[in-house]
Design an enzyme around this catalytic site. Structure first.
Site, PDB file in Angstrom:
ATOM      1  N   SER A  13      -3.056 -37.724 -65.313  1.00 33.44           N
ATOM      2  CA  SER A  13      -2.730 -37.301 -63.951  1.00 33.44           C
ATOM      3  C   SER A  13      -2.067 -38.478 -63.257  1.00 33.44           C
ATOM      4  O   SER A  13      -2.598 -39.595 -63.288  1.00 33.44           O
ATOM      5  CB  SER A  13      -4.015 -36.915 -63.213  1.00 33.44           C
ATOM      6  OG  SER A  13      -3.831 -37.084 -61.830  1.00 33.44           O
ATOM      7  N   HIS A  38       0.083 -34.074 -66.175  1.00 31.69           N
ATOM      8  CA  HIS A  38      -0.692 -33.202 -65.289  1.00 31.69           C
ATOM      9  C   HIS A  38      -0.305 -33.582 -63.865  1.00 31.69           C
ATOM     10  O   HIS A  38      -0.587 -34.698 -63.403  1.00 31.69           O
ATOM     11  CB  HIS A  38      -2.177 -33.460 -65.557  1.00 31.69           C
ATOM     12  CG  HIS A  38      -3.124 -32.727 -64.670  1.00 31.69           C
ATOM     13  ND1 HIS A  38      -3.658 -31.493 -64.989  1.00 31.69           N
ATOM     14  CD2 HIS A  38      -3.674 -33.070 -63.471  1.00 31.69           C
ATOM     15  CE1 HIS A  38      -4.491 -31.113 -64.024  1.00 31.69           C
ATOM     16  NE2 HIS A  38      -4.510 -32.041 -63.084  1.00 31.69           N
ATOM     17  N   ASP A  40      -0.604 -32.998 -59.972  1.00 33.07           N
ATOM     18  CA  ASP A  40      -1.551 -32.452 -58.987  1.00 33.07           C
ATOM     19  C   ASP A  40      -0.820 -32.070 -57.709  1.00 33.07           C
ATOM     20  O   ASP A  40      -0.301 -32.934 -57.003  1.00 33.07           O
ATOM     21  CB  ASP A  40      -2.633 -33.488 -58.686  1.00 33.07           C
ATOM     22  CG  ASP A  40      -3.581 -33.674 -59.856  1.00 33.07           C
ATOM     23  OD1 ASP A  40      -4.232 -32.685 -60.236  1.00 33.07           O
ATOM     24  OD2 ASP A  40      -3.649 -34.788 -60.396  1.00 33.07           O
ATOM     25  N   MET A  42      -1.153 -30.449 -54.041  1.00 33.48           N
ATOM     26  CA  MET A  42      -2.165 -30.169 -53.002  1.00 33.48           C
ATOM     27  C   MET A  42      -1.457 -29.827 -51.700  1.00 33.48           C
ATOM     28  O   MET A  42      -0.443 -30.453 -51.366  1.00 33.48           O
ATOM     29  CB  MET A  42      -3.051 -31.391 -52.781  1.00 33.48           C
ATOM     30  CG  MET A  42      -3.712 -31.899 -54.049  1.00 33.48           C
ATOM     31  SD  MET A  42      -4.867 -33.226 -53.692  1.00 33.48           S
ATOM     32  CE  MET A  42      -5.268 -33.780 -55.347  1.00 33.48           C
ATOM     33  N   HIS A  72      -1.088 -28.520 -61.541  1.00 32.88           N
ATOM     34  CA  HIS A  72      -2.452 -28.144 -61.136  1.00 32.88           C
ATOM     35  C   HIS A  72      -2.359 -27.793 -59.662  1.00 32.88           C
ATOM     36  O   HIS A  72      -2.301 -28.669 -58.799  1.00 32.88           O
ATOM     37  CB  HIS A  72      -3.405 -29.318 -61.407  1.00 32.88           C
ATOM     38  CG  HIS A  72      -4.797 -29.069 -60.939  1.00 32.88           C
ATOM     39  ND1 HIS A  72      -5.753 -30.054 -60.843  1.00 32.88           N
ATOM     40  CD2 HIS A  72      -5.422 -27.928 -60.530  1.00 32.88           C
ATOM     41  CE1 HIS A  72      -6.883 -29.536 -60.392  1.00 32.88           C
ATOM     42  NE2 HIS A  72      -6.705 -28.247 -60.174  1.00 32.88           N
ATOM     43  N   MET A  74      -3.562 -26.929 -56.417  1.00 32.28           N
ATOM     44  CA  MET A  74      -4.705 -26.891 -55.502  1.00 32.28           C
ATOM     45  C   MET A  74      -4.179 -26.428 -54.143  1.00 32.28           C
ATOM     46  O   MET A  74      -4.060 -27.213 -53.195  1.00 32.28           O
ATOM     47  CB  MET A  74      -5.347 -28.283 -55.442  1.00 32.28           C
ATOM     48  CG  MET A  74      -6.105 -28.605 -56.728  1.00 32.28           C
ATOM     49  SD  MET A  74      -6.466 -30.351 -56.935  1.00 32.28           S
ATOM     50  CE  MET A  74      -4.960 -30.888 -57.707  1.00 32.28           C
ATOM     51  N   MET A 143     -13.109 -27.983 -63.573  1.00 35.64           N
ATOM     52  CA  MET A 143     -13.040 -29.192 -62.746  1.00 35.64           C
ATOM     53  C   MET A 143     -14.365 -29.953 -62.839  1.00 35.64           C
ATOM     54  O   MET A 143     -15.436 -29.369 -62.675  1.00 35.64           O
ATOM     55  CB  MET A 143     -12.782 -28.839 -61.276  1.00 35.64           C
ATOM     56  CG  MET A 143     -11.367 -28.389 -60.961  1.00 35.64           C
ATOM     57  SD  MET A 143     -10.094 -29.591 -61.397  1.00 35.64           S
ATOM     58  CE  MET A 143     -10.461 -30.960 -60.293  1.00 35.64           C
ATOM     59  N   ASP A 177     -11.003 -32.064 -65.938  1.00 31.50           N
ATOM     60  CA  ASP A 177     -10.205 -32.856 -64.989  1.00 31.50           C
ATOM     61  C   ASP A 177     -11.103 -33.398 -63.893  1.00 31.50           C
ATOM     62  O   ASP A 177     -11.749 -32.629 -63.178  1.00 31.50           O
ATOM     63  CB  ASP A 177      -9.114 -31.944 -64.387  1.00 31.50           C
ATOM     64  CG  ASP A 177      -8.237 -32.667 -63.371  1.00 31.50           C
ATOM     65  OD1 ASP A 177      -8.232 -33.911 -63.358  1.00 31.50           O
ATOM     66  OD2 ASP A 177      -7.549 -31.968 -62.603  1.00 31.50           O
TER      67      ASP A 177
HETATM   68  O1  5RP Z   1      -7.145 -32.704 -59.812  1.00 35.18           O
HETATM   69  C1  5RP Z   1      -7.429 -33.840 -59.550  1.00 35.18           C
HETATM   70  C2  5RP Z   1      -8.170 -34.160 -58.288  1.00 35.18           C
HETATM   71  O2  5RP Z   1      -8.347 -33.008 -57.581  1.00 35.18           O
HETATM   72  C3  5RP Z   1      -6.982 -34.970 -60.458  1.00 35.18           C
HETATM   73  O3  5RP Z   1      -6.279 -34.420 -61.548  1.00 35.18           O
HETATM   74  C4  5RP Z   1      -8.118 -35.800 -60.963  1.00 35.18           C
HETATM   75  O4  5RP Z   1      -8.989 -36.198 -59.994  1.00 35.18           O
HETATM   76  C5  5RP Z   1      -7.610 -36.969 -61.801  1.00 35.18           C
HETATM   77  O5  5RP Z   1      -7.972 -38.183 -61.335  1.00 35.18           O
HETATM   78  P1  5RP Z   1      -9.251 -39.020 -61.864  1.00 35.18           P
HETATM   79  O6  5RP Z   1      -9.209 -39.013 -63.373  1.00 35.18           O
HETATM   80  O7  5RP Z   1      -9.033 -40.352 -61.274  1.00 35.18           O
HETATM   81  O8  5RP Z   1     -10.469 -38.322 -61.351  1.00 35.18           O
HETATM   82 FE   FE2 Z   2      -5.847 -32.226 -61.439  1.00 34.17          FE
END
Ligand code: 5RP
Ligand code: FE2
Length: 228
Positions: A13, A38, A40, A42, A72, A74, A143, A177
């Site tokens: 990510s 990946h 993210d 948001m 991903h 969100m 998650m 994740d």
């Molecule tokens: O979806 C996510 C947060 O919502 C990220 O993909 C995830 O948190 C990755 O970061 P880390 O490995 O540092 O937790």
């Molecule tokens: Fe993510």
């Protein structure tokens, strides 16, 4: 959904990377052995944070051609961004089951737009919320932190969801994740996850290649144990 032999895939990510250098950071991860990226997304509504959207994805896709990009999502109203994300070059559109009432039509829309379908569930969402939809998906994302921010602590209580999915769907792509790194990968691998998202554990590493290789080794040895 037809499923091939189970393969370990490591998808960093880029959430906590230096986003002023998105291309260079992404390419470095791929050169260090990442299988996919990946991304993210948001929207400040579904989660209390804002990141990137399809215009940024499109710019990255123009520079990185042959790599699997997972978005991903969100976001509220995940239906809204299917076409823009497909146009931007996303390979898999992973939406949250909590964000829509129309899961099956959304899966259809994603497939018609030429992308793979991922369905994600938050830590507070039970497996029963997605059980009826597994056959419509290419991948389920469990998650392991509350979505919204990188660098949070891994919630090990999520492992029974992964175990349940692996037991019932031996060839399903199951992704974890959030807080996944060298200290937590064994739990994920033993529960049956084969798609591994890791943000800070890889981004902050002095040797990204070594971390990716180590995550892969742990997952591949679990897959191998299940196959013997
Ligand atoms: O979806 C996510 C947060 O919502 C990220 O993909 C995830 O948190 C990755 O970061 P880390 O490995 O540092 O937790
Ligand atoms: Fe993510």
């Amino acid at each position: 959904m037809p499923r091939g032999p189970l393969k370990c895939k490591i998808g960093p990510s880029i959430l906590n990377a230096d986003l002023s250098n998105l291309y260079a950071e992404s390419q470095k991860l791929l050169d260090s052995g990442a299988d996919y990226l990946h991304l993210d997304v948001m929207d400040g509504h579904f989660v209390p944070n804002l990141t990137l959207g399809h215009p940024v994805v499109k710019c990255l896709r123009n520079r990185i051609r042959n790599t699997f990009f997972e978005a991903h999502m969100m976001v509220d109203e995940p239906e809204r961004w299917v076409e823009p994300m497909a146009d931007a070059g996303i390979s898999q559109y992973t939406f949250h089951v909590e964000a829509t009432k129309d899961v099956i039509p959304l899966c259809r829309k994603i497939k018609e737009a030429g992308m793979k379908v991922g369905i994600a569930l938050k830590p507070g969402t039970g497996i029963e919320a997605i059980r009826q939809y597994v056959d419509n998906a290419d991948m389920i994302l469990v998650m392991t932190v509350e979505p919204g921010f990188g660098g949070q602590k891994f919630i090990s209580d999520m492992m029974p969801k992964v175990q349940w999915l692996r037991y019932n769907y031996p060839l399903l792509d199951i992704e974890v994740d959030g807080g996944v790194g060298l200290n937590t990968i064994t739990a994920c691998a033993e529960a049956g996850a084969n798609m591994i998202v890791a943000g800070t554990a890889i981004i902050d590493a002095v040797d990204q290649r070594a971390v990716i290789a180590s995550l892969r080794e742990t997952v591949e040895s679990s897959i191998h144990k299940c196959n013997v």
